[in-house]
Design a protein around this motif. Structure first.
Motif, PDB file in Angstrom:
ATOM      1  N   THR A  40       0.832  -1.209   0.000  1.00  0.00           N
ATOM      2  CA  THR A  40       0.000   0.000   0.000  1.00  0.00           C
ATOM      3  C   THR A  40       0.861   1.251   0.000  1.00  0.00           C
ATOM      4  O   THR A  40       0.405   2.320  -0.408  1.00  0.00           O
ATOM      5  N   ASP A  41       2.103   1.156   0.460  1.00  0.00           N
ATOM      6  CA  ASP A  41       3.011   2.302   0.543  1.00  0.00           C
ATOM      7  C   ASP A  41       4.201   2.202  -0.402  1.00  0.00           C
ATOM      8  O   ASP A  41       4.857   3.215  -0.670  1.00  0.00           O
ATOM      9  N   TYR A  42       4.519   0.975  -0.868  1.00  0.00           N
ATOM     10  CA  TYR A  42       5.699   0.787  -1.709  1.00  0.00           C
ATOM     11  C   TYR A  42       5.324  -0.026  -2.940  1.00  0.00           C
ATOM     12  O   TYR A  42       4.342  -0.779  -2.929  1.00  0.00           O
ATOM     13  N   GLY A 210      10.386   6.035  -2.652  1.00  0.00           N
ATOM     14  CA  GLY A 210       9.282   6.188  -1.702  1.00  0.00           C
ATOM     15  C   GLY A 210       9.808   6.722  -0.384  1.00  0.00           C
ATOM     16  O   GLY A 210      11.016   6.940  -0.197  1.00  0.00           O
ATOM     17  N   PRO A 213      11.210   3.963   5.272  1.00  0.00           N
ATOM     18  CA  PRO A 213      10.338   3.116   6.094  1.00  0.00           C
ATOM     19  C   PRO A 213      10.443   3.451   7.574  1.00  0.00           C
ATOM     20  O   PRO A 213      11.508   3.821   8.072  1.00  0.00           O
ATOM     21  N   GLN A 217       7.732  -0.662   9.732  1.00  0.00           N
ATOM     22  CA  GLN A 217       7.819  -1.170   8.364  1.00  0.00           C
ATOM     23  C   GLN A 217       9.115  -1.932   8.127  1.00  0.00           C
ATOM     24  O   GLN A 217       9.140  -2.908   7.377  1.00  0.00           O
TER      25      GLN A 217
END
Length: 312
Positions: A40-42, A210, A213, A217
């Motif tokens: 969802t983030d990477y 991105g 983390p 994460q």
């Protein structure tokens, strides 16, 4: 589903085998849930690369000192590499499916693979396929249609990616059956990690982007590799302690764990029709696992069924 069984002797400790398979399926469900959280983030290629690199480094650090050259020695290297490539690409497609689908539904669809392995083992591997296998195939396809039905709310592209994973897992498992006769378990596990690490790692300079983390994460990234490696290892060990007819049906606990973790982490509950479909897929797999096969000893069955493994 389980990794190929090596030539180590089997022992009869069914309770130990069941504990190991329950742990393995929980780790696989954790891996899928963690994967969905991270993508969802990477981007998917980066997450997949980190998973395989971690998996490969763990084998080099922990397994290599114990097995030495046996970990890299193969007799049919080309087929071993093709098998590993099928797993790596299948993992990539599974991640794309999880990006668009709930964990439970995506997991249920990929469990169509063991049924197809049973059906195709006849024409491709010259193994006998009885009526029970055709019943299992019908029940399994019915279950997938209920899960991925039009109007069911699932992303059509996600379903396509999940079915692509099934096709690659089919190739992976059929090759596992062929290679189990000549290759060692640890060698096949290592090449699976190595091919994925190289195949996705070479693209890291273009995919490693991105936000930095968070500590949580970072733990999740590390957990991807650890859960993949340890899950496959526990699967291997479970077939050493309990017969395939006992262990194989328990692999469908993966569906239960996936449903629980999907509910706890994402708040997703499959609708009633999809739940019926998931039960159908699980029943199809159980029918395939325990179908009667005459003239085969338990050890032979363990060697045969021990080569059905997830690709994802």
């Amino acid at each position: 589903m389980s990794p190929p069984v090596s030539s180590a002797p089997l022992t009869h400790q069914p309770l130990r085998g069941l504990v190991l398979i329950l742990g393995a399926t929980l780790l696989f469900a954790y891996n899928d849930t963690t994967n969905k959280l991270l993508i969802t983030d990477y981007n998917v290629p980066m997450v997949t690369a980190i998973r395989y690199i971690t998996h490969c480094l763990l084998m080099l650090a922990i397994v290599a000192p114990l097995h030495g050259r046996e970990m890299v020695r193969t007799q049919r290297t080309g087929l071993v590499v093709i098998r590993a490539g099928s797993l790596a690409l299948g993992s990539f497609l599974m991640s794309l499916a999880l990006q668009r689908m709930p964990v439970a539904e995506a997991t249920a669809i990929i469990y169509l693979c063991p049924v197809l392995v049973v059906l195709l083992s006849g024409p491709l591997l010259k193994e006998k396929v009885g009526p029970a296998a055709w019943v299992a195939a019908f029940v399994g396809f019915t279950g997938v249609l209920l899960i991925a039905r039009p109007g069911g709310g699932l992303d059509p592209l996600g379903v396509v990616f999940a079915l692509g994973n099934v096709c690659l897992a089919l190739s992976y498992n059929l090759l596992s059956r062929v290679l189990a006769r000549t290759e060692r378990t640890m060698a096949m596990l290592f090449y699976s990690a190595l091919v994925g690490a190289i195949g996705f790692g070479i693209f890291l300079p273009w995919t490693l982007h991105g936000a930095a983390p968070t500590p949580v994460q970072l733990v999740l990234f590390a957990g991807l590799g650890v859960s993949a490696w340890l899950g496959h290892y526990l699967f291997t060990q479970s077939y050493r302690y309990a017969p395939a007819a006992l262990v194989a049906p328990m692999t469908y606990m993966h569906l239960v764990w996936a449903g629980i973790l999907g509910l706890l982490v994402f708040g997703h509950m499959p609708d009633p029709i999809a739940m019926v479909g998931m039960v159908c897929v699980a029943c199809a797999g159980i029918i395939s696992a325990v179908r009667p096969r005459r003239g085969e000893r338990p050890a032979q069955l363990a060697a045969e069924d021990g080569t059905t493994e997830r690709a994802g």
